[in-house]
Motif scaffolding. Structure first.
Motif, short mmCIF file in Angstrom:
data_model
loop_
_atom_site.label_atom_id
_atom_site.label_comp_id
_atom_site.label_asym_id
_atom_site.label_seq_id
_atom_site.Cartn_x
_atom_site.Cartn_y
_atom_site.Cartn_z
N THR A 225 0.85 -1.19 0.00
CA THR A 225 0.00 0.00 0.00
C THR A 225 0.88 1.23 0.00
N THR A 226 0.58 2.17 -0.89
CA THR A 226 1.34 3.42 -0.97
C THR A 226 0.45 4.58 -0.54
N ILE A 227 1.05 5.75 -0.44
CA ILE A 227 0.31 6.94 -0.04
C ILE A 227 -0.89 7.18 -0.95
N GLU A 228 -0.73 6.86 -2.24
CA GLU A 228 -1.84 7.11 -3.17
C GLU A 228 -3.03 6.22 -2.88
N GLY A 229 -2.76 5.04 -2.31
CA GLY A 229 -3.86 4.08 -2.14
C GLY A 229 -4.28 3.86 -0.71
#
Lengths: 791, 151
Positions: free
Chosen positions: B72-76
């Motif tokens: 999981t990244t900041i965008e998601g």
């Protein structure tokens, strides 16, 4: 800052003049349709506000045309240069300064939108290209608001006036009965109203009014100026929206890192790139020309490794076999250099300011107080290392980069690469921190050279090692002070001698005299009320690229001046704060030039921005009161204070430290009072005071760049230590002095008092006086308390 | 060799050299630029992502070790905790330049997903791997506590 202040290189305007090519347009059509057809001064599709690749951000004819507001105080205030209104009611404000965390997008827009009477929710920001039409774009020196406050108010008010006039024509009434309010113009007689969106086209056909025909709002009418408006960038930041220099993407783009000579002006010898080219993803290598003095903003030479992604480029560079040849700085060693500077500081120097006869007073005194201070080179280390993307195409160059000064970037590229400025477009992206590093566009020159060589768009990435080992370093410095106290403890003679390699050396080969500009940052502007005062400088040759870093020479000067003031207080048996106020003395204005200094006052007029001791004393008293100065402190606690005027703002900082029996240091509280004149956004001024202070504390505790055999030793955060969450103060209070004075700087003035306030607090807690920075260094976990003084 | 990574709930095909850190796969291959490069040696936290819910430094984590993992990244990053942290960050205007804040937010969300009432010491421990050169630390500490209040 300072390049122009130091008179070293010409102002950008002499290096580039004309506008980028724009298609023929209908002049001054503000409507969405006209805007789409003609580009206007801003971009279509503002998701990245002009800094994203592929978007056109051009100046149109209305924006570059002469108007009655071309020459107002601060520069061009022609409304079309700064404001566009679409037929959907979006108010687009152009920001010509670079956003690097100081919230300049927000503050510039606050100024314009306030005078324009735009509804804040309608405002969008457009990032300007680098172009002389905007005037100074060098986003350093803490002067974006100071330089632009007046002209942006005028631009907003002029546009408001034109919208009101357009409404008057539409209604066939007197303009005086039409009043702009929150993106509408109201007919004050019958309360009819029209939206800005419906008036913009009509307004665009009207003549731009003269400054005398514009009414600026009274201070009590301000809607946004002076209010804690939320940052316009933060809602994007929390989603991870990519708008930084590192984030630029171009179709067909490749990636490059550069292996640079370890020494400044070292040369590239034999290069064997067989292993490099065998790394999967590596495309080729490019040899860059060796650097020659002066360093200026040119690239450093070496070998670029071009690859299909950043990781492959880094791996390819690791595999590169390069012979580096020694240059003129091969023998530079920071330990040897320090001893030489300290020796120079003990010899008579060049007099930079003189009052009375301090030499005679020192010679005849029975007892003198002497103290020597040392502060090392520092690196800027912004969280985003330098990065630039360049694209050569059909003889033209387009760049996207995290630069503080897109205009100087453009003129530098034109000069270094022998290209017309008109054929170069520079987009400033968001900057992931800068602190002065990104006003030097050497990294953009690298990208441009590589792109020209390989015929493709290329993104150059600096790793953290590159950033720390090839910076334009804040100067190392030795400071010597001598003082005489009379029988009442009053200081009667004061000598300050400052030795450091000058920023001028980066632009003038061999320059080794501290410049008057640098001496004016905390030395020749000394406000002390002593009868005999002498400020001198001593020579030091440069062996690294020297550059300006957040608050510049104020860092080492104020560390010395405000530490020595506390040492005088201690010698006199007085309270540190009371004695400091006595040294500052009664209310008066100081003119260093009347005592032989060549003082430029941050480029500000001394009448508009005097050195006012009453304001210095006021912030000192306020910070002391906030800290509850004089309270009984538990064992191991200490309070220290320091005050300084820099970038035309007055900041006093009181710090409490706790040092336990093992020498563990914590900072439970910081109290800071600032008088920055008129403040546009108190919320963000407070943030700058916190950030500027912690930047100074981090450097004072941990920061040291040193060289061996001409090469910088430190390479990454393990040995370039910076302050982290657990080490930050638990409490930080800021008080902003209410003032109607002209706006002054806020990005840098928080930094200078931090180090001496800390050292004074440690002395109060422990009796140990730290005269050499850094106090802990990269590996230090505890203060050494075994002797009373460190030098 | 092409492999499949599960990023923000989606399967993504990636063809990067063996051992390429996740950071450069995200940024250069997938054009997901919210995860930042700051040091390359897991010292600054700017590249913090979540792998199976735990904060991980993408700059030293080979992408090809993550097959089958939930990345999981900041965008998601979504959910009640992420919403609370973002709201607190906006309410306090925490970021200055913002470059490190993807990592700060990912670290803060990981902390609050484990501990909805962190002490100052808990915050020190969880957040001291994330450097901010603008020194927004006081604001981050306050925003974490504000976010915790809403959970």
């Amino acid at each position: 800052m300072l390049i122009r202040d130091l008179g070293i290189i010409p102002a950008d305007d002499s290096l580039a003049s004309a506008a980028p090519t724009a298609p023929p347009i209908e002049i001054g059509n503000f409507s969405r349709r006209g805007f789409m057809a003609t580009s206007g001064i801003l971009v279509i599709g503002l998701s990245l506000a002009g800094c994203a690749p592929g978007e056109e951000a051009r100046l149109d004819d209305a924006a570059v045309a002469e108007s009655p507001l071309t020459g107002v105080k601060g520069g061009d205030a022609t409304p079309a240069l700064w404001i566009s209104i679409t037929d959907t009611g979006i108010v687009k404000v152009t920001c010509h300064r670079s956003e690097m965390g100081q919230q300049v997008w927000t503050s510039m827009a606050q100024i314009v939108a306030d005078e324009l009477e735009a509804d804040w929710d309608d405002v969008e920001i457009v990032q300007a290209l680098g172009h002389p039409k905007y005037g100074d774009q060098n986003t350093d020196g803490s002067r974006s608001v100071r330089f632009n406050f007046h002209r942006l108010r005028v631009a907003g008010a002029a546009m408001r006036t034109m919208l009101e006039q357009a409404a008057a024509e539409r209604w066939d009434v007197y303009p005086a009965q039409c009043k702009a309010q929150q993106s509408r113009v109201i007919n004050t007689v019958n309360n009819d109203s029209l939206a800005f969106a419906d008036l913009a086209e009509g307004a665009s056909k009207l003549a731009v009014p003269a400054e005398t025909d514009i009414r600026l709002k009274a201070r009590d009418e301000w809607r946004y100026i002076g209010k804690p408006i939320a940052s316009v960038t933060v809602p994007r930041i929390v989603k991870g929206d990519g708008a930084y220099g590192m984030d630029v993407e171009r179709p067909g783009m490749v990636y490059a890192v550069v292996a640079r000579p370890p020494q400044v002006f070292g040369k590239t010898g034999v290069v064997n790139d067989v292993a490099t080219l065998a790394v999967p993803g590596v495309l080729r290598t490019v040899r860059l020309p060796n650097a020659m003095p002066p360093a200026a903003f040119n690239s450093l030479g070496g070998v670029a490794v071009v690859a299909s992604d950043t990781w492959a480029a880094i791996q390819g560079r690791n595999a590169l076999d390069v012979e580096w040849l020694d240059g003129p700085n091969a023998d530079h060693d920071s330990d040897v250099y320090r001893a030489a500077m300290e020796d120079t500081a003990r010899q008579p120097g060049k007099v930079q300011r003189n009052r009375g006869d301090a030499i005679a007073a020192l010679a005849s005194a029975e007892q003198t107080l002497v103290a020597e201070y040392y502060a090392p080179h520092l690196a800027h280390a912004p969280m985003e290392p330098p990065s630039a993307t360049a694209e050569w195409k059909d003889g033209k160059l387009e760049c996207w980069a995290c630069v503080q000064d897109p205009q100087t970037t453009r003129s530098t590229l034109a000069a270094v690469l022998s290209v017309e400025a008109d054929d170069i477009t520079v987009h400033a992206t968001w900057l992931g921190g800068a602190f002065g590093r990104k006003s030097k566009p050497d990294f953009v020159v690298e990208a441009a050279r590589i792109s020209r060589e390989i015929g493709k768009p290329v993104k150059v990435i600096w790793t953290r090692e590159d950033d720390l080992q090839h910076d334009y370093y804040h100067s190392v410095s030795a400071q010597r002070f001598e003082g005489v106290l009379d029988e009442n403890g009053k200081c009667t003679a004061y000598l300050h001698r400052s030795v450091f390699p000058t920023i001028s050396s980066t632009f003038v080969p061999g320059a080794d005299n501290p410049s008057a500009g640098e001496m004016g940052l905390g030395a020749t502007d000394t406000p002390f009320d002593v009868p005999n005062l002498r400020i001198e400088s001593g020579k030091a040759p440069a062996h690294l690229r020297i550059g300006w870093l957040r608050s510049v020479s104020n860092i080492y000067h104020v560390f010395g001046v405000q530490s020595f003031a506390a040492e005088l207080a201690h010698a006199a048996g007085r309270d540190q704060k009371d004695y400091l106020l006595d040294l500052i003395g009664g209310p008066r204005l100081i003119d260093p030039n009347a005592e032989g200094a060549d003082y430029d006052n941050y480029g500000g007029d001394l009448e508009e921005y005097p050195i006012d001791t009453a304001r210095l004393a006021q912030v000192t008293k306020r910070a002391a009161a906030m800290a509850n100065w004089g309270r009984v402190l538990p064992d191991g606690h200490g309070l220290g204070i320091a005050v300084h005027r820099s970038f035309l703002s007055y900041v006093a900082t009181a710090i409490e430290v706790v040092v336990d029996a093992e020498g563990n240091l914590t900072i439970p509280g910081v109290w800071l009072a600032v008088d920055a004149g008129t403040v546009v956004n108190p919320k963000h001024v407070k943030a700058q005071m916190e950030g500027g202070t912690l930047y100074g504390l981090s450097n004072a505790l941990y920061g040291e760049i040193s060289a061996k055999k001409g090469a910088v030793v430190q390479s990454n955060f393990p040995n370039w230590r910076v302050m982290r969450m657990a080490e930050a103060p638990r409490s930080f209070e800021v008080e902003i002095v209410e003032s109607t004075a002209s706006p002054a700087g806020v990005g840098e003035p928080g930094t200078p008092p931090a180090a001496p306030a800390l050292a004074n607090a440690i002395f109060a807690a422990t009796g140990k006086r730290y005269r050499s920075l850094p106090i802990l260094g990269p590996n230090g976990r505890r203060l050494s308390l075994d002797d009373s003084q460190d030098s | 060799m092409a492999i499949t990574l599960k990023i923000n709930g989606q399967d993504r095909q990636v063809d990067a050299a063996e051992g390429t850190p996740l950071l450069w796969v995200l940024r250069d291959h997938l054009k997901m630029n919210g995860t930042r490069f700051g040091c390359g040696v897991a010292q600054c936290g700017a590249c913090t992502v979540h792998v199976d819910g735990l904060p991980v430094r993408a700059c030293i984590t080979p992408h090809d070790a993550l097959e089958g993992a939930e990345i999981t990244t900041i965008e998601g990053k979504q959910g009640a905790v992420a919403d609370a942290v973002r709201a607190a960050w906006v309410a306090s205007d925490v970021p200055q330049c913002g470059y490190c804040q993807s990592g700060q937010i990912m670290a803060a969300v990981a902390l609050l997903e484990e501990n909805t009432d962190p002490s100052d010491e808990d915050i020190d421990t969880a957040m001291s791997g994330n450097i901010c050169r603008c020194a927004t630390y006081m604001s981050i500490r306050r925003a974490i506590k504000d976010a915790a209040q809403t959970l």
